[in-house]
Scaffold this active site. Sequence first.
Site, PDB file in Angstrom:
ATOM      1  N   LYS A  51       0.881  -0.870  -0.145  1.00  0.00           N
ATOM      2  CA  LYS A  51      -0.545   0.055  -0.369  1.00  0.00           C
ATOM      3  C   LYS A  51       0.962   1.492  -0.013  1.00  0.00           C
ATOM      4  O   LYS A  51       0.007   2.196  -0.884  1.00  0.00           O
ATOM      5  CB  LYS A  51      -1.026  -0.105   1.434  1.00  0.00           C
ATOM      6  CG  LYS A  51      -2.254  -0.927   1.301  1.00  0.00           C
ATOM      7  CD  LYS A  51      -3.138  -0.540   0.213  1.00  0.00           C
ATOM      8  CE  LYS A  51      -4.577  -0.984   0.470  1.00  0.00           C
ATOM      9  NZ  LYS A  51      -5.747  -0.389  -0.464  1.00  0.00           N
ATOM     10  N   SER A 305       0.977 -10.199  -0.641  1.00  0.00           N
ATOM     11  CA  SER A 305       0.310  -8.560  -0.433  1.00  0.00           C
ATOM     12  C   SER A 305       0.882  -8.165   1.068  1.00  0.00           C
ATOM     13  O   SER A 305       1.091  -6.482   0.475  1.00  0.00           O
ATOM     14  CB  SER A 305      -0.687  -8.368  -0.327  1.00  0.00           C
ATOM     15  OG  SER A 305      -1.691  -9.158  -0.116  1.00  0.00           O
TER      16      SER A 305
END
Length: 504
Positions: A51, A305
């Site tokens: 992110k 992720s």
Amino acid sequence: MKNAYKKRIDEANVYDAAIKTPLQKQENLSNRFNNNILLKREDLQPVFSFKVRGAYNKMANLSKDELARGVISCSAGNHAQGVALAAQKLDCKALIVMPSTTPLIKIKAVEGRGAEVVLHGHTYHDAYNHALEIQKKESLTFIHPFDDPDVIAGQGTVAKEILADCPDNIHAIFICVGGGGLIAGIAAYIKAVRPDIKIIGVEAQDADAMTQSLKANRRVLLENVSLFAEGAAVKQVGEENFKLCQEYVDEMIVVSNDEICAAIKDVFEDTRTILETAGALAVAGIKSYIKKNNIKSETLIGTASGANMNFDRLGFVAERAEIGEERETVFAVTIPENPGAFKSFCSLIGSRSITEFNYRFSSHSSAHIFVGISVRDFQESQLLIKTLNDAGLEAIDLTHNEVAKLHLRHLVGGHAPEAENEVIYRFEFPERPGALSNFLNNMGENWNISLFHYRNHGADIGRVLVGIQVPPNEKETFQIFLSQVGYPSWDETGNPAYKLFLGN
């Protein structure tokens, strides 16, 4: 559109905050599945998630005046940490609105980067709406978690690194999907440079907004969304993200919670790293894809992720990983209540390891056994249930029965003959003070609670099994109650596990 995004991604500015992460072969997983399986280790970023790429790229493109006024965002975790780190690097004020249910570890991580945290509401959408109100009042710049071209371009730099590290033949890239920022960026870049590579998105069950949207050819708004993979749990995907996925995503896969738990274990065995539930989606998707399509000798890449895992959840993950890997099966078996019957049952199990065993006297003629057994694979599980049935024992496979796995194996007691008109419902309560009071205050005064089971799994939701005695003439009123209380619920009154071990 893809060429325009390729240019954006080539020009994206992320490396003042993010690092170039390794593309790492998973040796054990590759050998087990006869494929070359690689993981893009975004869990190694400074904030343990990809992110930071999108957040920094968006903020680095703001004007000096915009940076001077400050930024605002909303998030329950990874995006919040990405914005906080980007603001720290750019010497910019950042305010993050987080749901009041956010674990303290994530709040401290954001504050540790110098950002101000405001807790508001109980859900992401509560926090989102409050953030927009503050943004208008204070003229701050809103940094969207996924529905923004600069954020998408920042996430797309993952694809550029993958191709640089693996120029050989790649069959497919598997990407976790929440709002769609990561898959939109990766897909746009890959299809501009290597259109032969398949782009496959992976979502968690009951949080499959992109899968449903692509099928419906419009953005679907989910009424309820499961928070098990909370880092990818959104009710509606982004508008820009959806357009890109319509163009460039080849396939979507939806995986179960058990498959996610098994994937976390797989990565741990290869790397000694513990991914968060959303972070393991791609690995779960790779395994599902291989089994479904009988893929062999191909290069398959997954995005790891994120690794912002709450420690409290590890017990649940370990408990369910073997089921997700189809190495544990759970049965309900009815045996005759007579001497030697139990010994005969054990002889049919043979040398297999028993992982759990619960026995409850049912009547003078029969007894019910709840048993977990280690198996090699799904085929052995099916062979065992056939063996038991052929021997005259009634065996029911409960391996995929949520009531059995979440609640029954931890309950005490048994049948309740006097619990007349009992209905059994499974609920997801928000993990916040007052959730139970809200439930009880909405409930009819004439209804008696006959069963209640709750376990804390270290998540944003509590999984609760409730038995309530509701007279037949009040069924409609009960449905109104379910609507008013507002918690996701499932009617389990007809569940075979309940009927065998708890029903009247």
